[in-house]
Write an enzyme that holds these catalytic residues in place. Structure first.
Site, mmCIF file in Angstrom:
data_model
loop_
_atom_site.group_PDB
_atom_site.id
_atom_site.type_symbol
_atom_site.label_atom_id
_atom_site.label_comp_id
_atom_site.label_asym_id
_atom_site.label_seq_id
_atom_site.Cartn_x
_atom_site.Cartn_y
_atom_site.Cartn_z
ATOM 1 C CG ASP A 186 -75.820 -29.183 -7.250
ATOM 2 O OD1 ASP A 186 -75.432 -29.689 -8.548
ATOM 3 O OD2 ASP A 186 -75.343 -29.684 -6.151
ATOM 4 C CG HIS A 496 -78.258 -24.915 -0.079
ATOM 5 N ND1 HIS A 496 -78.289 -23.658 -0.395
ATOM 6 C CD2 HIS A 496 -77.369 -25.475 -1.040
ATOM 7 C CE1 HIS A 496 -77.789 -23.511 -1.618
ATOM 8 N NE2 HIS A 496 -77.304 -24.381 -1.943
ATOM 9 C CG ASP A 542 -83.813 -25.636 9.527
ATOM 10 O OD1 ASP A 542 -83.664 -26.002 8.529
ATOM 11 O OD2 ASP A 542 -85.047 -25.862 9.986
ATOM 12 C CD GLU A 551 -75.691 -28.368 -1.209
ATOM 13 O OE1 GLU A 551 -75.782 -28.690 -2.376
ATOM 14 O OE2 GLU A 551 -74.455 -28.045 -0.907
#
Length: 572
Positions: A186, A496, A542, A551
Site C-alpha cells: 500500500d 500484492h 503467487d 505482500e
C-alpha cells in the site's frame, strides 16, 4: 516461458546496478520438483537440494549449464516424510563441489533443476537488489528511467500538506511530511514500521560499515561521496523526523482513511492524514533515531545531533506517557501496527540511547531481570526490538557491565544453539515450524540471532544455519520459488504491490521479499484461493490479491538485507 521472466528481470536489475555477470541457462524445461537456491552458493558452503518424488531415486548429477558436462555425481538419501511440507522427499548433497561455475542438478526421469552458481560473493547482486528495492518504494518523488529502468514512474504523494486527523490531538491544520518509503504493498507510511526496519538496517551498517559503496545502487544521490546505503536510509529517516510533535511524541502514521485501489502512486489521490500518537511509535523512533545519530556522525555531525535530540525528546515523552496504545479510529481502516505491551520498546530505546550517549540513566532503567531470549514466530515489529537492544549491547562490550554482558552473551548463544539445532530436523533446513503472516521474516529474524552468535563464537554450524536461511528464501522451500522478486528463475510474478499490479510491466518491481507461507490464510474470506488441503509450508500463492501470503513489507526486506550483507562479509 513465465519461469524465465524472473531471471530476465533480475538481469535487468544487475545491469542497472552496474554488475556485468548473469546466469547462463540451458534451454531445457526445468522441474520444480528439485528445490535449491536458485541464485547460488559460496564455494565452501553446505549445498543441499530437496527432491520431491514418491518414486525410488538413487543418484543425481551436477552438470555445467553451458556445456552439459557432468562435473559431480552422488547418491541421494531418503526418502523422508515431511509433515509440515506434506511431501515425501529425498536429499541431494553436493557440498563437495566447490569449483566456481554455473550449474544445474539433473535426475533421470525428473529432469534439470533451475540454474545456480557457485562462486565467491554469489549473493552480492541480490544483496544490492534488496536495498535497491527500497528506492522503488520511495514516496514524494518521481523515479526517473536512468535510475529505475522500466519501472520508472511519475511523482506520487508529495505529502506537503497532510491534514491532521483528530486522533493526532490536533483539531485543525496540516503537516509538511515528505519523503520516506511506502510501507508495503500500500501507499501509507507508518512510524512503527519505519523505525523498526531502520534499526535492522542501521545494525548492519554499524557491524559492517561501507559494505555498499557510493554508486553501487545507481540512485539519484550516487556520486555524493557517501555510501548509497546511507543515502537510501536517510531518505526514510528524513521522513520519520517530520512525524514528531512539538512535545516530542510521535504521530503514529500518515495514511488515507482506507486503502487505495491497485493504481499507480500518482493516481492514488485520496486525502492523506496524520493519524494517532502513541508510546510504541515514540519509543521505536527513539531507538532508531539514537542509532541514526551514531551511524551518521562520521558524515554529517549536524544531522546526527538532530537525530539524537529528537530521540531524547521522544523517549522523554514516552516516560511521561508510558501506556498510550494506538487503536485505529472508527473511520480509519489502514494498517494498525498496534501494541499494548511496551517493555520491548522501552528496552530498545534505552539501549540505543545509552550506547549513543553513555548516560548511565538509560542503563540503570533497563529491565535487566526481564530479558527474554526466546524467539517465537511472529516476533516482528511488536517484540523483536528487544533482540535489537541485546545485539547493540553485545557490540559495545566496553560500555556494558561485565555481569550484564555475560548474561546477554550466554542468552544469545543458548538461543542460537537451539535454533541452529532445529535446522537439522526441520523441513527445508530452517528454524521456523509455525508459519504465520510474514513467515519469511521469521526465518530471517531467527537467522539474525544466529548471526550475532557467530559474531561472538565462530562455530561453523552457526554460519551454516544462516546460509540455509538464505537458501530457503532463494528457492529451497516447499513451493519451489525464490521469494525475492527479480532473482532466480522462479520468483514471484504477482506480488500484492500496487505499482507492480498497475504499471503494465510484466516483471514486478525487483528486490522485494514476498511474505511467505501463512497457515492462517486470512485472505481466503476475500476470495483468495489456495491449493486444496494445503500444508502449512505451502500456504502461499503467487497472486496479487493475496495480501496474507504474497505482500511485501519494509520489515521483511530489512532482515533480508541484513542476512545477505552478513553473509557477503562473513563468507570470505
Amino acid at each position: 516461458m513465465s519461469r524465465l521472466i524472473g531471471i530476465y528481470g533480475g538481469l535487468i536489475l544487475l545491469a542497472m546496478l552496474g554488475c556485468e555477470e548473469g546466469v547462463s541457462v540451458r534451454d531445457d524445461t526445468y522441474t520444480d520438483q528439485i528445490r535449491l537456491n536458485q541464485v547460488g552458493y559460496y564455494p565452501d558452503a553446505q549445498k543441499k537440494a530437496v527432491v520431491v518424488a514418491e518414486s525410488e531415486i538413487s543418484n543425481f548429477s551436477i552438470v555445467e549449464s553451458n556445456t552439459g558436462e557432468t562435473v559431480f555425481s552422488g547418491e541421494i538419501s531418503g526418502p523422508f516424510n515431511w509433515e509440515l511440507a506434506g511431501e515425501q522427499v529425498h536429499i541431494a548433497d553436493f557440498s563437495e563441489l566447490q569449483k566456481e561455475g554455473s550449474y544445474q542438478l539433473y535426475i533421470e526421469d525428473l529432469g534439470y533443476s533451475f540454474p545456480f552458481e557457485i562462486k565467491e560473493h554469489v549473493l552480492h547482486p541480490v544483496y544490492l537488489g534488496s536495498i535497491k528495492g527500497l528506492y522503488f518504494q520511495r514516496a514524494g518523488m518521481a523515479l526517473d528511467e536512468q535510475y529505475a529502468s522500466q519501472w520508472n514512474r511519475a511523482l506520487g504523494h508529495p505529502d506537503d500538506s497532510v491534514l491532521f486527523h483528530p486522533s493526532s490531538g490536533k483539531q485543525s491544520g496540516f503537516l509538511n511530511s515528505p519523503k520516506g518509503w511506502y510501507d508495503a504493498g500500500d501507499y501509507n507510511k507508518y512510524v512503527v514500521n519505519a523505525s523498526f526496519p531502520l534499526g535492522q538496517f542501521f545494525l548492519l551498517e554499524e557491524q559492517y560499515p561501507n559494505s555498499v559503496a557510493d554508486g553501487d545502487l545507481n540512485i539519484p544521490e550516487s556520486g555524493n561521496e557517501i555510501s548509497d546505503y546511507l543515502d537510501e536510509l536517510k531518505y526514510e529517516m528524513d521522513w520519520v523526523l517530520t512525524m514528531q510533535d512539538e512535545d516530542g511524541g510521535m504521530f503514529h502514521k500518515l495514511t488515507t482513511k482506507n486503502f487505495e485501489g491497485m493504481v499507480m502512486p500518482h493516481e492514488a489521490t485520496s486525502q492523506r492524514y496524520i493519524v494517532g500518537k502513541g508510546t510504541a511509535a515514540s519509543l521505536d523512533f527513539a531507538g532508531a533515531a539514537a542509532q541514526a545519530a551514531r551511524v551518521f556522525m562520521p558524515y554529517d555531525s549536524i544531522y546526527a545531533e538532530r537525530c539524537l535530540q529528537a530521540a531524547k525528546k521522544a523517549y522523554s515523552w514516552s516516560v511521561e506517557n508510558p501506556e498510550v496504545a494506538y487503536v485505529n479510529p472508527e473511520d480509519i481502516t489502514t494498517g494498525q501496527y498496534g501494541d499494548t505491551n511496551f517493555d520491548d520498546e522501552f528496552f530498545w530505546a534505552r539501549t540505543q540511547l545509552y550506547i549513543t550517549t553513555s548516560d548511565n540513566t538509560y542503563l540503570e532503567n533497563l529491565n535487566k531481570d526481564q530479558i527474554d531470549f526466546t524467539y517465537s514466530p511472529g516476533d516482528g515489529w511488536t517484540k523483536f526490538m528487544r533482540f535489537m537492544g541485546i545485539f547493540t549491547l553485545l557490540e559495545n562490550k566496553s560500555l556494558v557491565p561485565d555481569e550484564l554482558y555475560g548474561t546477554l552473551r550466554e542468552g544469545i548463544l543458548n538461543t542460537a544453539d537451539a535454533l541452529a539445532a532445529k535446522t537439522n530436523t526441520n523441513d527445508y533446513f530452517q528454524c521456523v515450524d509455525d508459519f504465520q503472516w510474514g513467515s519469511n521474516s521469521d526465518v530471517l529474524n531467527t537467522a539474525m540471532i544466529i548471526a550475532q552468535a557467530y559474531r561472538l563464537d565462530n562455530k561453523p554450524e552457526y554460519l551454516t544455519a544462516v546460509r540455509q536461511a538464505a537458501d530457503y528464501i532463494l528457492g529451497t522451500n516447499a513451493v519451489g520459488y525464490s521469494f525475492v522478486t527479480g532473482f532466480g528463475d522462479n520468483p514471484p510474478m504477482y506480488i500484492h504491490h500496487r505499482q507492480s499490479a498497475a504499471d503494465g510491466i510484466v516483471d514486478p518491481v525487483p528486490g522485494l521479499l514476498s511474505g511467505g507461507p501463512n497457515d492462517d490464510k486470512q485472505d481466503v474470506s476475500a476470495g483468495v484461493v489456495y491449493p486444496e488441503n494445503v500444508s502449512p509450508m505451502k500456504s502461499w500463492t503467487d497472486h496479487e490479491d493475496s495480501y496474507a501470503s504474497n505482500e511485501i513489507c519494509l520489515n521483511w526486506n530489512s532482515p533480508l538485507t541484513y542476512i545477505l550483507g552478513f553473509l557477503e562479509q562473513e563468507s570470505k
